[in-house]
Design an enzyme around this catalytic site. Structure first.
Site, PDB file in Angstrom:
ATOM      1  N   ASP A  64       0.842  -1.197   0.000  1.00 25.46           N
ATOM      2  CA  ASP A  64       0.000   0.000   0.000  1.00 25.46           C
ATOM      3  C   ASP A  64       0.875   1.244   0.000  1.00 25.46           C
ATOM      4  O   ASP A  64       1.069   1.874   1.031  1.00 25.46           O
ATOM      5  CB  ASP A  64      -0.895  -0.054   1.253  1.00 25.46           C
ATOM      6  N   LEU A  67       0.819   5.502  -4.526  1.00 20.02           N
ATOM      7  CA  LEU A  67       1.672   6.344  -5.373  1.00 20.02           C
ATOM      8  C   LEU A  67       0.859   7.459  -6.020  1.00 20.02           C
ATOM      9  O   LEU A  67      -0.292   7.257  -6.423  1.00 20.02           O
ATOM     10  CB  LEU A  67       2.338   5.484  -6.459  1.00 20.02           C
ATOM     11  N   HIS A  68       1.468   8.621  -6.126  1.00 20.64           N
ATOM     12  CA  HIS A  68       0.788   9.792  -6.713  1.00 20.64           C
ATOM     13  C   HIS A  68       1.878  10.729  -7.215  1.00 20.64           C
ATOM     14  O   HIS A  68       2.482  11.462  -6.443  1.00 20.64           O
ATOM     15  CB  HIS A  68      -0.072  10.466  -5.628  1.00 20.64           C
ATOM     16  N   THR A  73       7.197   8.835 -13.556  1.00 25.17           N
ATOM     17  CA  THR A  73       7.782   8.446 -12.269  1.00 25.17           C
ATOM     18  C   THR A  73       7.015   7.278 -11.655  1.00 25.17           C
ATOM     19  O   THR A  73       7.598   6.331 -11.124  1.00 25.17           O
ATOM     20  CB  THR A  73       7.780   9.665 -11.308  1.00 25.17           C
ATOM     21  N   ARG A 181     -14.180  -1.873  11.500  1.00 31.33           N
ATOM     22  CA  ARG A 181     -14.141  -1.897  12.959  1.00 31.33           C
ATOM     23  C   ARG A 181     -15.212  -2.853  13.489  1.00 31.33           C
ATOM     24  O   ARG A 181     -16.411  -2.614  13.278  1.00 31.33           O
ATOM     25  CB  ARG A 181     -14.408  -0.486  13.527  1.00 31.33           C
ATOM     26  N   ARG A 211      -5.434  -2.096  13.220  1.00 27.06           N
ATOM     27  CA  ARG A 211      -5.318  -2.037  14.666  1.00 27.06           C
ATOM     28  C   ARG A 211      -6.235  -2.975  15.452  1.00 27.06           C
ATOM     29  O   ARG A 211      -5.787  -3.518  16.474  1.00 27.06           O
ATOM     30  CB  ARG A 211      -5.465  -0.577  15.133  1.00 27.06           C
TER      31      ARG A 211
END
Ligand code: C5P
Length: 228
Positions: A64, A67-68, A73, A181, A211
């Site tokens: 993850d 990319l931007h 590039t 969640r 998490r």
């Protein structure tokens, strides 16, 4: 209706700057059959070489990097990632159609390009601040169309938008939703959340969850709880 969730549909986000701890957690999770997600926190410290022991576990890996950048590039970065042995890579849909097409072309058949639409940490007010008009749902629909027309394999969006996007694009795209969640758990910095069942019922193919699993006392048990 309770839909069953296949462990492979769960990408566990190993957001960690400690390779030993992340690898040890990955090995603990391997028998549960889940997939892994490694991101910027890990990659900015260990780079592509750090991924090798994770690829050796033969668990599907989603890198993850979101990319931007300009198409040239991004294409070069995607070519480098395609040699690493991961199965999925993210780019920001907001990078525009030329960047998305360049990423898809550079990925070839080794890596699937997933376009991140709107981060699940952004709500309507945060979107207005960065100049996006309309609601998060409208922005996600616009960016999903761009991703589909540019040949991306899937999109990342919140569980709250997945039904609307799936209604337009059906199986042409895969749908990956973070912001998961389980009932009663801490939302942290996530704003547009859902339980695993809600996300799958809404049409998600894959769930990204960090998490609530990585911070659990017993992560393997946390996964079992999620699947039931
Ligand atoms: O710990 P938590 O479950 O919130 O982790 C979610 C993971 O999904 C993080 O690694 C985060 O970077 C990622 N993500 C996200 N929203 C997106 C795309 C990825 O939260 N739109």
């Amino acid at each position: 209706m309770i839909l069953s969730i296949n462990p492979k549909q769960l990408f566990i986000a190993l957001d960690s700057s400690d390779a030993d701890a992340a690898l040890s957690l990955a090995k603990t999770l391997a028998p549960t059959g889940v997939s892994l997600k490694l991101g910027l926190e890990f990659y900015s410290r260990y780079g592509g070489a750090g991924l090798a022991p994770f690829c050796a576990l033969k668990m599907p890996i989603f890198l993850d990097l979101k990319l931007h950048d300009i198409p040239n590039t991004v294409a070069a970065a995607v070519r480098n990632v395609a040699a690493l042995g991961v199965q999925y890579l993210t780019v920001h849909a907001g990078g525009g159609s030329a960047m998305l097409r360049a990423a898809v072309e550079a990925a070839g058949s080794n890596v699937k390009i997933l376009a991140v639409t709107i981060l699940t940490s952004l709500d309507s007010n945060a979107l207005k601040e960065i100049g996006y008009s309309g609601t998060p749902d409208q922005a996600v629909l616009r960016l999903a169309l761009l991703a589909a027309e540019s040949g991306c394999a899937g999109i990342v969006c919140s569980p709250q938008e997945v039904a609307a996007v799936r209604a337009v694009h059906g199986q042409r795209l895969s749908y990956i939703t973070p912001g998961i969640r389980p009932l009663g758990s801490d939302t942290g910095d996530q704003r547009r959340t859902a339980t695993p069942q809600q996300a799958i019922s809404a049409g998600a193919d894959f769930l990204v969850i960090g998490r609530p699993v990585t911070g659990a006392e017993n992560p393997a048990q946390a996964i079992k709880n999620l699947l039931n």
